[in-house]
Design an enzyme around this catalytic site. Structure first.
Site, PDB file in Angstrom:
ATOM      1  N   GLU A  92       0.831  -1.188   0.000  1.00  0.00           N
ATOM      2  CA  GLU A  92       0.000   0.000   0.000  1.00  0.00           C
ATOM      3  C   GLU A  92       0.868   1.240   0.000  1.00  0.00           C
ATOM      4  OE1 GLU A  92      -3.605  -1.913   2.606  1.00  0.00           O
ATOM      5  OE2 GLU A  92      -2.289  -0.432   3.499  1.00  0.00           O
ATOM      6  N   CYS A 111       3.613   8.853   0.767  1.00  0.00           N
ATOM      7  CA  CYS A 111       4.111   8.091   1.920  1.00  0.00           C
ATOM      8  C   CYS A 111       4.421   6.679   1.431  1.00  0.00           C
ATOM      9  CB  CYS A 111       3.026   8.085   2.993  1.00  0.00           C
ATOM     10  SG  CYS A 111       3.451   7.098   4.436  1.00  0.00           S
ATOM     11  N   CYS A 118       7.019  -5.788   9.122  1.00  0.00           N
ATOM     12  CA  CYS A 118       8.104  -5.145   9.864  1.00  0.00           C
ATOM     13  C   CYS A 118       8.522  -6.054  11.009  1.00  0.00           C
ATOM     14  CB  CYS A 118       7.626  -3.798  10.408  1.00  0.00           C
ATOM     15  SG  CYS A 118       8.923  -2.851  11.243  1.00  0.00           S
ATOM     16  N   CYS A 122       6.166  -3.048  16.969  1.00  0.00           N
ATOM     17  CA  CYS A 122       5.553  -2.035  17.838  1.00  0.00           C
ATOM     18  C   CYS A 122       4.090  -2.422  18.098  1.00  0.00           C
ATOM     19  CB  CYS A 122       5.649  -0.651  17.205  1.00  0.00           C
ATOM     20  SG  CYS A 122       7.359  -0.185  16.907  1.00  0.00           S
ATOM     21  N   CYS A 125       1.070  -0.643  16.228  1.00  0.00           N
ATOM     22  CA  CYS A 125       1.191  -0.457  14.781  1.00  0.00           C
ATOM     23  C   CYS A 125       0.691  -1.687  14.025  1.00  0.00           C
ATOM     24  CB  CYS A 125       2.657  -0.179  14.438  1.00  0.00           C
ATOM     25  SG  CYS A 125       3.010  -0.204  12.670  1.00  0.00           S
ATOM     26  N   CYS A 341      -1.258   6.707   9.739  1.00  0.00           N
ATOM     27  CA  CYS A 341      -0.104   6.026  10.338  1.00  0.00           C
ATOM     28  C   CYS A 341      -0.498   4.742  11.021  1.00  0.00           C
ATOM     29  CB  CYS A 341       0.493   6.906  11.435  1.00  0.00           C
ATOM     30  SG  CYS A 341       1.363   8.292  10.820  1.00  0.00           S
TER      31      CYS A 341
END
Ligand code: SAH
Ligand code: SF4
Length: 352
Positions: A92, A111, A118, A122, A125, A341
């Site tokens: 995305e 962005c 990842c 976190c 996230c 975010c």
């Protein structure tokens, strides 16, 4: 197979010369790659067929992403695209536009993602919660910018800014991230100003040091999220024992080496890191540092984290400001299309 979109201008010179062509063919190639939107080698019309054939038989290709789906926010200013890469994986990428008072064209920020998933985990996230699949190649990062470039070109607009704040940790994919930055900023390639780029990192120390040594003028944002290690570890479980101190030292050394002030990102989470005591602790930590703090009211993801009430957000901001710290609250764009975010996730059934 090599995508021509990963070839730096100096490498392009060597490539065309090795194929018996004059150097100016490299500029013609770069011109058409970055200013038209070729879909394959055969659509590079300005290039003599002899060179196109040579590139084709040497295994060069053009372009590594195609559109699967696109959603636009109600106000029309945020667009999220789902792109399919050569190996079938989906990523995305987001375009955020802001009206500009001074200029007659809007600020258009792309962005980009640097990894699929990842490794940093976190807790607040969405990308961190999906685990890690693979690093993106430089050309796959460039493709995200070019995707929106061709849409904007039709409206007489262009990409003005670039943030490495999509899926993944850019400094954990260092070489490909830097190659993408060089391609996107090279005056013979995409030509975006280095100062219009911001790389956001959760705090990979080696990567920050390396980045400061590159001859680049890109902005650096560090995701701090807490003024002490105990709290930070709850939000960033992969953080090192003394990460807060190390990151604060990194903001100073990055500024010394590059002359650019670092931004500290702080995801504000209700009942977790938003108390007024925490704000004072952060203010004490940052006194005299010169960094800019970006408070990001957390976007809800599956982790059950909530953003604080608006009153608390402004109280938190006031404490920092009163201590002389530059601070802004980031107004989130695109949350209703899961493009804000931490909401980027290649889950077609949930997000699209
Ligand atoms: N991996 C890098 C860059 C990608 S994340 C980093 O962590 O900095 C970009 C920014 O979005 C980071 O500051 C990150 O902390 C923030 N973020 C992640 N999830 C979020 C969420 N749910 N709400 C608000 N900000 C979030
Ligand atoms: Fe990775 Fe950044 Fe998400 Fe943390 S916030 S899991 S580092 S993408």
């Amino acid at each position: 197979m090599t995508d021509l979109y990963r070839v730096l201008p100096e490498e392009m010179d060597d490539l065309v010369i090795s194929m018996g062509q004059p150097r100016y063919r490299a500029d013609q190639l770069l011109q058409t790659l970055y200013h038209d939107s070729p879909i394959d080698i055969s659509s590079l019309r300005q290039i003599p067929s002899e060179l196109r054939d040579a590139l084709d038989s040497a295994g060069y290709t053009v372009g590594s992403a195609s559109k699967i789906h696109q959603v636009t926010s109600q106000d029309g200013y945020t667009v999220k695209a789902l792109l399919k890469l050569g190996d079938g994986t989906l990523i995305e990428t987001v375009l955020m536009q802001y009206k500009s008072k001074e200029k007659n064209h809007p600020r258009s920020t792309v962005c980009v993602s640097t990894q699929i998933g990842c490794q940093m985990g976190c807790t607040f996230c969405a990308t961190g919660q999906m685990g890690f699949e693979r690093n993106l190649k430089a050309e796959e990062i460039v493709a995200q910018v070019l995707y929106f470039t061709s849409i904007l070109r039709k409206r007489g607009q262009h990409v003005t800014n670039l943030v490495f704040m999509g899926m993944g940790e850019p400094l954990a994919n260092y070489a490909e991230t830097i190659r993408a930055v060089r391609l996107l900023t090279h005056s013979r390639a995409f030509g975006l100003g280095q100062r219009h780029i911001t790389i956001s990192t959760v705090g990979i120390m080696k990567g920050i040091d390396q980045l400061a040594q590159e001859d680049l003028q890109v902005g650096l944002a560090i995701s701090l999220h807490a003024p002490n290690d105990i709290l930070r570890k709850k939000l960033v479980p992969t953080a090192r024992p003394n990460s807060v101190g190390e990151l604060i030292a990194a903001t100073r050394s990055y500024f010394q080496k590059t002359g650019r002030r670092v931004t500290l990102e702080y995801a504000l989470i209700d009942g977790v890191n938003d108390s007024l005591e925490t704000a004072s602790e952060l203010a004490t930590l940052l006194k005299g540092n010169g960094a800019h703090v970006n408070l990001i009211p957390v976007n809800p993801t599956a982790g059950g984290f909530e953003r604080p009430r608006w009153k608390r957000i402004t109280e938190f901001e006031k404490i920092l400001k009163e201590a002389g710290i530059h601070c802004t609250v980031r107004v989130e764009k695109g949350s209703e299309i899961s493009a804000a975010c931490g909401q980027l996730r290649t889950d077609t059934t949930k997000n699209i």
